[in-house]
Each structure stands twice: as structure tokens, then as C-alpha cells.
Design an enzyme around this catalytic site. Structure first.
Site, PDB file in Angstrom:
ATOM      1  N   SER A  83       0.863  -1.182   0.000  1.00  0.00           N
ATOM      2  CA  SER A  83       0.000   0.000   0.000  1.00  0.00           C
ATOM      3  C   SER A  83       0.896   1.227   0.000  1.00  0.00           C
ATOM      4  O   SER A  83       2.069   1.146   0.406  1.00  0.00           O
ATOM      5  CB  SER A  83      -0.856  -0.001   1.271  1.00  0.00           C
ATOM      6  OG  SER A  83      -1.468   1.257   1.462  1.00  0.00           O
ATOM      7  N   TYR A  86      -1.721  -1.162  10.320  1.00  0.00           N
ATOM      8  CA  TYR A  86      -1.721  -1.340   8.860  1.00  0.00           C
ATOM      9  C   TYR A  86      -0.386  -0.862   8.288  1.00  0.00           C
ATOM     10  O   TYR A  86       0.290  -1.601   7.567  1.00  0.00           O
ATOM     11  CB  TYR A  86      -2.885  -0.552   8.256  1.00  0.00           C
ATOM     12  CG  TYR A  86      -3.089  -0.768   6.771  1.00  0.00           C
ATOM     13  CD1 TYR A  86      -3.506  -1.996   6.280  1.00  0.00           C
ATOM     14  CD2 TYR A  86      -2.883   0.272   5.868  1.00  0.00           C
ATOM     15  CE1 TYR A  86      -3.716  -2.190   4.916  1.00  0.00           C
ATOM     16  CE2 TYR A  86      -3.091   0.085   4.508  1.00  0.00           C
ATOM     17  CZ  TYR A  86      -3.513  -1.147   4.040  1.00  0.00           C
ATOM     18  OH  TYR A  86      -3.716  -1.344   2.689  1.00  0.00           O
TER      19      TYR A  86
END
Ligand code: NDP
Length: 251
Positions: A142, A156
Site C-alpha cells: 500500500s 496497517y
């Protein structure tokens, strides 16, 4: 289906939804046989039927890839079923809210188990097969794996930074054995990723972010994955950032 990946076999984790599902479809459209891995067996069966109706070959293999033995078995089953493996795409992933002070260590661990450890488990199981004849490992990270933004998504970002470091050490380990290793770092992509966020406010915020006008569609990221694994073996795209054009000034 025949195309640039005809004769290749791919395994995609997270194939029941979003980027993983689109990657499986795109790989099959490019001619690859695809093993579909995620927990929701019904969705995998539907996707396998769709790919086979289009002339492709697919194996639906329900597994929780945070379970070391189950992840390894899923890879072995695909190798046994198709007689080998050429491409591994680790797209299974999730996000959860996580502060540090009073943080829920269970949430932090779960995010790491899926976003980091599952990629380790599948890669370790796949390496022997990928070494025979050359292969690809694609890890989906990401933009949050390049820069941690804010306090909300601590687990995350940390898990994706860990995945990047893993990607680089794995690349150093296996490149000369004929395995290309690539990390794809997408920005906002319209998927179901928000649906599993426990915090109502953050779930809504994330839904608005990934579904905003101009967000990428999962097939955009899938196209980048197919591109990376379709290049001649001498070319290794080791890191690929792919953002919505509307995000010129933000991650
Ligand atoms: P989705 O929620 O749509 O897909 C997540 C996939 O992971 C599902 O197929 C889900 O299947 C699977 N999965 C979750 N837990 C497990 C498990 N324990 N075992 C096996 N499979 C599991 O999200 P995305 O498609 O958006 O996410 C895919 C990847 O893309 C993730 O790594 C995410 O971090 C990354 N990403 C997404 C962005 C976005 O904006 N959407 C941006 C940047 C990166 P099931 O529930 O059936 O098990």
C-alpha cells in the site's frame, strides 16, 4: 483463454474480493491457470466457475492464510493440482484501527498475521516450485507502506512497512535462483476493505476514501500485477507505486 501467460500457473490469495479477485481474473484472461485462495468458499467457487466458463482453468481452495499450516497446504494443493507453480500473488490483506496507548494487541497481531505473516507462509511454501523454471512473487502492499499517515492506521502501516522489508530481503535471497519478487503499492482502490473495520467512524471514513470519485478500480491494480509478471525474465519490477490520478497531492 490464451495470452502472454499461457502455460503458467498462478496462485492468488485474497481472491474472493477486490484486488485479489481482479488479479485472478486478469491472470486467467492472460492465459494462466489460477488457484484461488481466501476463506469464503462460496465466492471462490463462483469465481472459479466464471473463469472456467470463459475457457480458463481455476482451482478454488478455501483457506485461512493466517494459519501457517493451512497457508502452506493451499500452496501445496495448487502445485499438486496443476503440476507446478509460476506466480504467487499475495493480495489477502486487511486494515484495523490501532493506537498504541491502550491499543488492542489482538488487533495489531491480526493485521500483522494477515498482511505480513501470511505472505511469509505462502512464499516459503512456494519457493521450491517457483525455483524450477523461474517464477514470480508479487506482494500487495500500500502507499501506507511507504509513509505512515496519522495515528489511526498504525498496525496497517507497520505491517506494510514490514512487508516491504520482507520483500527486499526475499528478493535478495531468491533473485539469482530465478524468482522475481515485486511489491505493488496501491493507493485508494474501490474494494470491500473498509467492511471489516470495527470502528464505525473509521469504517465510514475509509469507505469514503476508497470509493471516492476518481479512486482506482481493482482491475487497475490487477493490470499492473499482470504487467509485472509478463515482462521478460531479465526485467524485475521490484517496487511499483500505483495511485489514483486525483491523489496528486496526497498519498
Ligand atoms: P478486500 O477486503 O476487498 O479483499 C481482501 C481479501 O483478503 C479478501 O479476498 C478476503 O477474503 C481475503 N482475506 C482476508 N482475511 C483472510 C484470511 N485470514 N485468509 C485468507 N484470505 C483472507 O480488500 P482489497 O482488495 O482492497 O485488499 C487487497 C490488498 O490490497 C490488501 O493487502 C490491502 O492492504 C491492499 N490495498 C488496498 C487498497 C484499497 O484502497 N482498497 C489500497 C492499498 C492497498 P475472505 O474474507 O473470503 O477470506
Amino acid at each position: 483463454m490464451s495470452g502472454i501467460l499461457t502455460g503458467k500457473t498462478a496462485l492468488v490469495t485474497g481472491a474472493s474480493s477486490g484486488i485479489g479477485r481482479s488479479a485472478a481474473v486478469a491472470l486467467a484472461e492472460a492465459g494462466a491457470r489460477v488457484a484461488l485462495v481466501a476463506r469464503r468458499a462460496d465466492r471462490l467457487a463462483d469465481l472459479a466457475a466464471k473463469i472456467e466458463a470463459g475457457g480458463g482453468q481455476a482451482l478454488a481452495r478455501a483457506a485461512d492464510v493466517t494459519d501457517e499450516a493451512a497457508a502452506s497446504r493451499a500452496v501445496q494443493d495448487a502445485i499438486g493440482h496443476f503440476g507446478g507453480l509460476d506466480i504467487l500473488v499475495n493480495a489477502a490483506g486487511m486494515t484495523q484501527v490501532g493506537k498504541v496507548e491502550n491499543g488492542d494487541t489482538g488487533d495489531w497481531r491480526h493485521v500483522f498475521e494477515l498482511n505480513f505473516w501470511a505472505a511469509f507462509y505462502t512464499a516459503r511454501a512456494a519457493i521450491p516450485a517457483l525455483k524450477t523454471g523461474g517464477g514470480d512473487i508479487v506482494n500487495v502492499s500500500s502507499t501506507a507502506g511507504r509513509r505512515a499517515v496519522g495515528a489511526t492506521f498504525g498496525p496497517y502501516a507497520a505491517s506494510k512497512f514490514a512487508l516491504t522489508a520482507f520483500n527486499e530481503s526475499l528478493r535478495a535471497e531468491v533473485t539469482l535462483a530465478g524468482i522475481r519478487v515485486c511489491i505493488i503499492e496501491p493507493g485508494a482502490t474501490a474494494t470491500e476493505i473498509h467492511e471489516h473495520i470495527k470502528d464505525d467512524r473509521v469504517r465510514e471514513f475509509t469507505r469514503n476514501h476508497v470509493e471516492k470519485e476518481g479512486a482506482m478500480q481493482p482491475e487497475d491494480v490487477a493490470a499492473a500485477i499482470v504487467f509485472a509478471v509478463s515482462l521478460p525474465p531479465r526485467v524485475n519490477i521490484s517496487q511499483l507505486v500505483i495511485r489514483p490520478s486525483v491523489d496528486a497531492r496526497v498519498l
